[in-house]
Design a protein around this motif. Structure first.
Motif, short mmCIF file in Angstrom:
data_model
loop_
_atom_site.label_atom_id
_atom_site.label_comp_id
_atom_site.label_asym_id
_atom_site.label_seq_id
_atom_site.Cartn_x
_atom_site.Cartn_y
_atom_site.Cartn_z
N ARG A 87 -52.86 -35.13 1.75
CA ARG A 87 -51.51 -34.57 1.85
C ARG A 87 -50.57 -35.21 0.83
O ARG A 87 -49.80 -34.52 0.17
N ARG A 88 -50.62 -36.54 0.72
CA ARG A 88 -49.75 -37.24 -0.24
C ARG A 88 -50.06 -36.80 -1.67
O ARG A 88 -49.16 -36.54 -2.47
N TRP A 89 -51.34 -36.71 -1.99
CA TRP A 89 -51.77 -36.28 -3.32
C TRP A 89 -51.26 -34.86 -3.59
O TRP A 89 -50.74 -34.56 -4.67
N ALA A 90 -51.43 -33.98 -2.61
CA ALA A 90 -51.02 -32.58 -2.78
C ALA A 90 -49.51 -32.48 -2.98
O ALA A 90 -49.05 -31.70 -3.82
N ARG A 91 -48.73 -33.26 -2.23
CA ARG A 91 -47.27 -33.22 -2.39
C ARG A 91 -46.88 -33.57 -3.83
O ARG A 91 -46.01 -32.92 -4.41
N SER A 92 -47.53 -34.59 -4.39
CA SER A 92 -47.18 -34.97 -5.76
C SER A 92 -47.58 -33.89 -6.76
O SER A 92 -46.87 -33.63 -7.72
N ARG A 93 -48.70 -33.22 -6.52
CA ARG A 93 -49.12 -32.15 -7.43
C ARG A 93 -48.23 -30.92 -7.28
O ARG A 93 -47.96 -30.23 -8.26
N LEU A 94 -47.79 -30.64 -6.06
CA LEU A 94 -46.87 -29.53 -5.86
C LEU A 94 -45.57 -29.78 -6.61
O LEU A 94 -45.04 -28.89 -7.29
N ALA A 95 -45.05 -31.00 -6.48
CA ALA A 95 -43.81 -31.35 -7.18
C ALA A 95 -44.00 -31.20 -8.69
O ALA A 95 -43.11 -30.71 -9.39
N GLY A 96 -45.15 -31.62 -9.18
CA GLY A 96 -45.44 -31.50 -10.60
C GLY A 96 -45.54 -30.06 -11.08
O GLY A 96 -45.38 -29.78 -12.27
N GLY A 145 -68.57 -34.32 8.69
CA GLY A 145 -68.77 -35.77 8.63
C GLY A 145 -69.14 -36.25 7.24
O GLY A 145 -69.66 -37.36 7.08
N CYS A 146 -68.88 -35.44 6.24
CA CYS A 146 -69.25 -35.75 4.86
C CYS A 146 -68.03 -35.60 3.95
O CYS A 146 -67.05 -34.97 4.32
N PRO A 147 -68.10 -36.15 2.74
CA PRO A 147 -67.00 -35.97 1.79
C PRO A 147 -66.80 -34.50 1.43
O PRO A 147 -67.68 -33.67 1.63
N ALA A 148 -65.64 -34.22 0.88
CA ALA A 148 -65.29 -32.86 0.44
C ALA A 148 -64.52 -32.96 -0.86
O ALA A 148 -64.13 -34.05 -1.29
N VAL A 149 -64.28 -31.83 -1.48
CA VAL A 149 -63.46 -31.75 -2.68
C VAL A 149 -62.33 -30.77 -2.42
O VAL A 149 -62.57 -29.62 -2.03
N LEU A 150 -61.11 -31.24 -2.63
CA LEU A 150 -59.91 -30.42 -2.50
C LEU A 150 -59.49 -29.98 -3.89
O LEU A 150 -59.37 -30.81 -4.78
N ARG A 151 -59.28 -28.69 -4.06
CA ARG A 151 -58.79 -28.16 -5.33
C ARG A 151 -57.52 -27.36 -5.08
O ARG A 151 -57.42 -26.66 -4.08
N MET A 152 -56.60 -27.47 -6.01
CA MET A 152 -55.41 -26.62 -5.99
C MET A 152 -55.32 -25.94 -7.34
O MET A 152 -55.46 -26.59 -8.38
N LEU A 153 -55.13 -24.64 -7.31
CA LEU A 153 -55.01 -23.86 -8.53
C LEU A 153 -53.66 -23.17 -8.53
O LEU A 153 -53.30 -22.49 -7.56
N PHE A 154 -52.93 -23.37 -9.60
CA PHE A 154 -51.59 -22.81 -9.74
C PHE A 154 -51.66 -21.71 -10.78
O PHE A 154 -51.86 -21.98 -11.96
N GLY A 155 -51.52 -20.46 -10.34
CA GLY A 155 -51.58 -19.32 -11.26
C GLY A 155 -50.20 -18.91 -11.69
O GLY A 155 -49.29 -18.81 -10.87
N ALA A 156 -50.06 -18.70 -12.98
CA ALA A 156 -48.80 -18.19 -13.52
C ALA A 156 -48.74 -16.70 -13.27
O ALA A 156 -49.77 -16.03 -13.23
N ALA A 157 -47.56 -16.20 -13.10
CA ALA A 157 -47.40 -14.77 -12.89
C ALA A 157 -47.78 -14.01 -14.15
O ALA A 157 -47.62 -14.51 -15.27
N ASP A 158 -48.30 -12.82 -13.97
CA ASP A 158 -48.58 -11.96 -15.11
C ASP A 158 -47.26 -11.60 -15.78
O ASP A 158 -46.25 -11.42 -15.09
N PRO A 159 -47.25 -11.49 -17.11
CA PRO A 159 -46.00 -11.11 -17.79
C PRO A 159 -45.45 -9.80 -17.23
O PRO A 159 -46.18 -8.84 -17.03
#
Length: 160
Positions: free
Chosen positions: A21-30, A59-73
């Motif tokens: 959550r902390r990591w995601a907040r910083s990426r959202l702000a960015g 009970g195993c590790p995972a990978v969280l990804r966030m993808l920020f898509g720009a709007a189509d022109p």
């Protein structure tokens, strides 16, 4: 369309959910999504639920990804934010409906209610669960299965 992708490896410890959550907040702000915006709170809740499900149920590790898509022109929307959580379990997600004082069983119901779209697909030996929220659109759509329906689908993606 341009897409910015960031990812975080999450350990199998449930305490890792807070770090995600902390990591995601910083990426959202960015990405220009302010901490006080309703969109940020919605995304943090979605991330929390998906990461918690991955860590607790596998009970195993995972990978969280966030993808920020720009709007189509020329489009009115400000783009889409996609959240993905990949884990090593091949078991499909099983939405449940929590009753009264149940302490679990609300995670995918929340995802279904808050995301504009969500689904899952096989990834390697495991799976990837994803959700999308359209920037500039109101959250709280009817969800992937329609209003009030929380039974898993045989399809690997929902409401594209």
């Amino acid at each position: 369309m341009q897409v910015l992708q960031v990812q975080l490896e999450v350990g199998a410890d449930p305490a890792e959910v807070g770090r995600a959550r902390r990591w995601a907040r910083s990426r959202l702000a960015g990405s220009g999504i302010g901490d006080d915006e309703p969109l940020a709170e919605t995304l943090i809740l979605l991330i929390s639920e998906l990461v918690t499900n991955a860590v607790v149920h596998t009970g195993c590790p995972a990978v969280l990804r966030m993808l920020f898509g720009a709007a189509d022109p020329g489009a009115d929307a400000a783009g889409t934010v996609r959240v993905e959580v990949a884990d090593i379990s091949s078991c499909p997600p099983k939405p449940r409906h929590a009753e009264g004082d149940d302490t679990g069983g609300r995670g995918l119901e929340l995802v279904d209610g808050l995301a504009d779209r969500w689904g899952w697909q096989p990834e390697g030996a495991g799976k990837r669960i994803w959700c999308e929220v359209d920037r500039g659109a109101a959250t709280g759509s009817e969800g992937a299965y329609g209003p009030g329906a929380y039974e898993p689908s045989c399809a690997v993606t929902n409401r594209a």
